[in-house]
Enzyme design. Structure first.
Site, PDB file in Angstrom:
ATOM      1  N   THR A   1      -8.670   0.391  -7.215  1.00 54.76           N
ATOM      2  CA  THR A   1      -7.925  -0.507  -7.287  1.00 54.76           C
ATOM      3  C   THR A   1      -9.258  -1.428  -7.250  1.00 54.76           C
ATOM      4  O   THR A   1      -9.275  -2.474  -7.905  1.00 54.76           O
ATOM      5  CB  THR A   1      -6.653  -1.209  -6.615  1.00 54.76           C
ATOM      6  OG1 THR A   1      -5.909  -0.360  -6.944  1.00 54.76           O
ATOM      7  CG2 THR A   1      -6.894  -2.793  -7.126  1.00 54.76           C
TER       8      THR A   1
ATOM      9  N   GLU B   1      -3.528  -3.572   1.834  1.00 53.85           N
ATOM     10  CA  GLU B   1      -4.071  -4.138   0.323  1.00 53.85           C
ATOM     11  C   GLU B   1      -5.659  -3.581   0.444  1.00 53.85           C
ATOM     12  O   GLU B   1      -6.200  -3.055  -0.101  1.00 53.85           O
ATOM     13  CB  GLU B   1      -4.038  -5.058  -0.113  1.00 53.85           C
ATOM     14  CG  GLU B   1      -2.488  -4.765  -0.877  1.00 53.85           C
ATOM     15  CD  GLU B   1      -1.656  -3.911  -1.701  1.00 53.85           C
ATOM     16  OE1 GLU B   1      -2.034  -2.657  -1.807  1.00 53.85           O
ATOM     17  OE2 GLU B   1      -0.380  -3.646  -1.881  1.00 53.85           O
TER      18      GLU B   1
HETATM   19  N1  HSE Z   1      -2.359  -7.088  -9.230  1.00 53.88           N
HETATM   20  C1  HSE Z   1      -2.848  -6.316  -8.156  1.00 53.88           C
HETATM   21  C2  HSE Z   1      -4.505  -6.191  -9.676  1.00 53.88           C
HETATM   22  C3  HSE Z   1      -2.231  -5.159  -7.880  1.00 53.88           C
HETATM   23  O1  HSE Z   1      -3.615  -5.769 -10.557  1.00 53.88           O
HETATM   24  O2  HSE Z   1      -5.820  -5.539  -8.893  1.00 53.88           O
HETATM   25  C4  HSE Z   1      -2.924  -3.650  -8.143  1.00 53.88           C
HETATM   26  O3  HSE Z   1      -1.955  -3.378  -7.582  1.00 53.88           O
END
Ligand code: HSE
Length: 308
Positions: free
Chosen positions: A183, A132
């Site tokens: 993200t 990630e």
């Molecule tokens: N929990 C993470 C976010 C998931 O909301 O940034 C991203 O896929």
């Protein structure tokens, strides 16, 4: 040693499930990613991307989730090995469906087996979470945990435990319109501190969200899933299509409509399969041209398959 290989499929996932930012995620299939991982004598990590979305992925270094997980696995194994990963990318990257998480989960699972790392659930989640870093810049664990274990997962890095519960057989419509900045950016726009009343509200909503799933109480599920004060209210402002998509899905009886992960995917949960063509028609009339996926919760996580 000779060459050893495994082919592994991992489902997509919907992270946060409304109020449970970075804590909960639900595995969904379709779509899924498939990886073929080979381990042989020698050095180096080679990633080859295939499929519709292959060209949008970097194939090496810090920008590639599979590469990051493979590098970490080799480090943990303390061995000299060559790792080759063929990735059939079927989950649209940066769509909010845990695309990087599914690839990372599949590679971590395969290398745990092939390198005899002996990792249990939590350590596997931790290994996969290195992937990630490529898209989010942090090792959030919700998507990878759902892709690894299936069902609804709850991750808790404080006590280093992941909890998995089965999810009811609902229909889910995912509407993917446009793209997200990334993200990391979608995390950077969140507040650094919250009012105590917002924290209490989210604790109540997450607690009852989990209870509603365990008790199959869809009325409670419907009341709490859309009630988030931590992430969604700030993020939906980035997506102009949020309001119109939400009202179209609600008009067709959605129990709840949420931003999936950091977006742009919007997910609507339905008791019965909704009229998908009507929904597509209404989205088009509203001037949108999204990819629309009719999917289901996947109570199965990563699995070994014979071919891809
Ligand atoms: N929990 C993470 C976010 C998931 O909301 O940034 C991203 O896929």
């Amino acid at each position: 040693m000779g060459t050893e290989e495994l082919i592994v499929e991992a489902p997509a996932s919907i992270a946060n499930l409304g109020p449970a930012f970075d804590v909960a995620a639900l595995a969904v299939n379709p779509p899924s990613d498939v990886v073929k991982v080979k381990v042989s004598e020698g050095d180096g990590i080679v990633i080859r991307n295939y499929g519709e979305y292959a060209s949008s992925l970097p194939s090496e270094g810090h920008g590639n989730s599979a590469h990051l997980v493979a590098a970490k696995a080799i480090e943990q194994a303390g061995l000299r090995r060559r790792i080759e990963v063929e990735l059939l990318k079927r989950i649209k990257p940066a769509s909010g469906l845990g695309s990087s998480g599914a690839t990372s989960a599949a590679v971590a699972y395969a290398l745990n087996r092939l390198l005899n790392l002996g990792l249990g659930d939590w350590d596997l989640v931790e290994l996969a979470s290195y992937g990630e870093l490529a898209s989010a810049g942090v090792r959030h664990m919700d998507n990878v945990a759902a892709s690894l274990l299936g069902g609804l997962v709850l991750v808790n890095p404080i006590v280093r435990r992941v909890t998995r519960v089965s999810f009811p057989e609902l229909s889910i419509v995912v509407v993917i319109e446009g793209s997200k900045p990334n993200t990391g950016f979608m995390r950077s726009i969140l507040p650094k501190a919250y009012e105590l009343s917002d924290v209490v509200a989210n604790m109540a909503n997450v607690a009852q969200l989990v209870a509603s799933v365990l008790m199959n109480d869809l009325d409670l599920f419907s009341r709490v899933i859309t009630n988030d004060r931590v992430a969604m209210p700030y993020r939906v402002k980035v997506y102009e299509h949020w309001g119109v998509v939400k009202s179209i899905l609600e008009k067709h009886g959605a129990l709840g409509v949420i931003l999936s992960g950091a977006g742009p995917s919007i997910a609507g949960f339905f008791k019965e399969e909704p009229p998908i063509n009507e929904i597509k028609g209404e989205l088009a009339k509203a001037g949108l041209s999204p990819m629309v996926i009719l999917t289901k919760p996947s109570n199965e996580g990563v699995r070994e398959v014979n071919h891809y």
